[in-house]
Structures are given as C-alpha cells and as structure tokens.
Scaffold this motif. Structure first.
Motif, PDB file in Angstrom:
ATOM      1  N   ALA A   6      -0.759   2.683  -0.312  1.00 58.04           N
ATOM      2  CA  ALA A   6      -2.027   2.936  -1.009  1.00 58.04           C
ATOM      3  C   ALA A   6      -1.833   3.541  -2.397  1.00 58.04           C
ATOM      4  N   ILE A   7      -1.181   4.684  -2.467  1.00 60.95           N
ATOM      5  CA  ILE A   7      -1.030   5.364  -3.762  1.00 60.95           C
ATOM      6  C   ILE A   7      -0.170   4.562  -4.737  1.00 60.95           C
ATOM      7  N   PRO A   8       0.995   4.049  -4.334  1.00 65.15           N
ATOM      8  CA  PRO A   8       1.790   3.250  -5.281  1.00 65.15           C
ATOM      9  C   PRO A   8       1.033   2.032  -5.810  1.00 65.15           C
ATOM     10  N   TRP A   9       0.267   1.375  -4.950  1.00 64.12           N
ATOM     11  CA  TRP A   9      -0.482   0.188  -5.368  1.00 64.12           C
ATOM     12  C   TRP A   9      -1.564   0.558  -6.382  1.00 64.12           C
ATOM     13  N   ILE A  10      -2.298   1.622  -6.086  1.00 57.83           N
ATOM     14  CA  ILE A  10      -3.341   2.085  -7.002  1.00 57.83           C
ATOM     15  C   ILE A  10      -2.737   2.467  -8.352  1.00 57.83           C
ATOM     16  N   ARG A  11      -1.654   3.207  -8.314  1.00 57.56           N
ATOM     17  CA  ARG A  11      -1.017   3.643  -9.565  1.00 57.56           C
ATOM     18  C   ARG A  11      -0.496   2.460 -10.366  1.00 57.56           C
TER      19      ARG A  11
END
Length: 201
Positions: free
Chosen positions: A90-95
C-alpha cells in the motif's frame, strides 16, 4: 490523460479479514459462518459504513437476526482491530504514484469503529492527498452523492480520474460520472489495467 488515482480501501489497500477475525476466537467453520450471517452479511452492516445509526442499534439488529448467539456477536464486535489488515504494497505503491505526479485519493465505505479500532492498518492514509470515508458523510457507495461529493471537494475532472474497487456496483456508480474504473483483483492486474489507461504505474 489520467491525473488522479482513486482507491477503495477494503480488499484493495487493506484486506477485509472478517473470517480470520472470527476464527481467532476459536470458533469452528460452522459457527464462523453463523456469526457472519448475523453480522457482515446482514443488511444492517451497511449502516456501520453509513454512520447514521448508533453502534448499539446496529448490534441489536444483528442480535435480532440470531438471538441465541448474542454473546458471541457482542464479543466479536467489541474490538475489530484484527478485521482489517494493511497490504504491504500500500504505502510503496502510493508513494510511487505520487512521485510520478499523480494525485492519490481514497473513496471507501468505512465505519467509524473500524477506523478507530484498525488505525494501525490505515497508516497509508497520511501518504494520500485526501479522500472520503463513508461514515463521515452519512452516504455510501454506490449512492451518486458520494461520487459527486468527491468530485466537488477535490475539483476533479472525472475523465482524468480512475477509480479502483473490488465491487462492480461501486464501479458502475463512478462510471455514471465519467470516471474510468478498474475492477480490482490484485495489484499486478490493476497495474496492467492502469497502464492501458496511460498511467505510469
């Protein structure tokens, strides 16, 4: 050209793990199914996400559907912190999407209790550019009002947006406003679909 990526949360950025949540109380498959029928599969579950009824009113509706398991219903809903599990990507994709210049929003049917109890699983939200959790607005997908609110609040151009959700009815609601949609199945499939829309995913 797509400028804004809109994510559903449940089963897209975080797993809705109701079965595992009930199993951790030691119930067998038959009892898990019985509790699920009285709760997550009950029509009143939508009222959790709508945020228009008091918690006790919703719980009472569940109990009335199967009074024999009142204590089990109350016990399993007292703390639902294990019902939502954030996906590692989730976080890596959003970033990554934000680093490429895309605006990233969320649009999710979500209850106040789930947000409170599962705050640890929603730690990706601060990385996003905003969004809507249904209970805060007293409207849920696929009601037209929730899509219009998102468009108005963030001054969106629908044709420049893509919305990912695991529920077809919610996608149909977005499409009526001219928003591109992806029926989310897994991250790899979603990335492929995004690329077809010209997104550098």
């Amino acid at each position: 050209m797509i400028t804004t990526i809109i994510f559903d949360i449940g089963n897209v950025l975080a797993g809705f793990c109701w079965k595992e949540h009930y199993e951790r109380f030691g119930y067998d498959d038959k009892m898990v199914e019985r509790i699920a029928k009285a709760t997550v599969r009950h029509p009143a579950w939508n009222e959790f996400d709508r945020g228009d009824m008091r918690l006790e009113e919703i719980v009472q509706a569940f109990i009335e559907s199967d009074p024999e398991i009142e204590q089990d219903i109350r016990k399993t809903l007292e703390d639902v912190s294990t019902m939502i599990k954030r996906y590692e990507y989730a976080i890596p994709w959003i970033r990554e999407l934000k680093s490429k210049g895309y605006r990233v929003l969320y649009l999710s049917n979500f209850s106040e209790k789930a947000e409170t109890d599962c705050a640890h699983a929603l730690d990706f939200i601060p990385y996003m550019d905003g969004g809507i959790l249904s209970y805060q607005e007293k409207i849920i997908k696929p009601m037209p009002e929730i899509y219009q609110l998102l468009i108005d609040r963030y001054s969106l151009v629908p044709e420049e947006c893509v919305f990912m959700d695991d529920t077809p009815a919610n996608l149909t609601g977005a499409e009526k406003f001219g928003i591109h949609t992806i029926h989310f199945q897994d991250r790899e499939q979603a990335i492929e679909e995004l690329r077809k829309l010209g997104v550098d995913a």
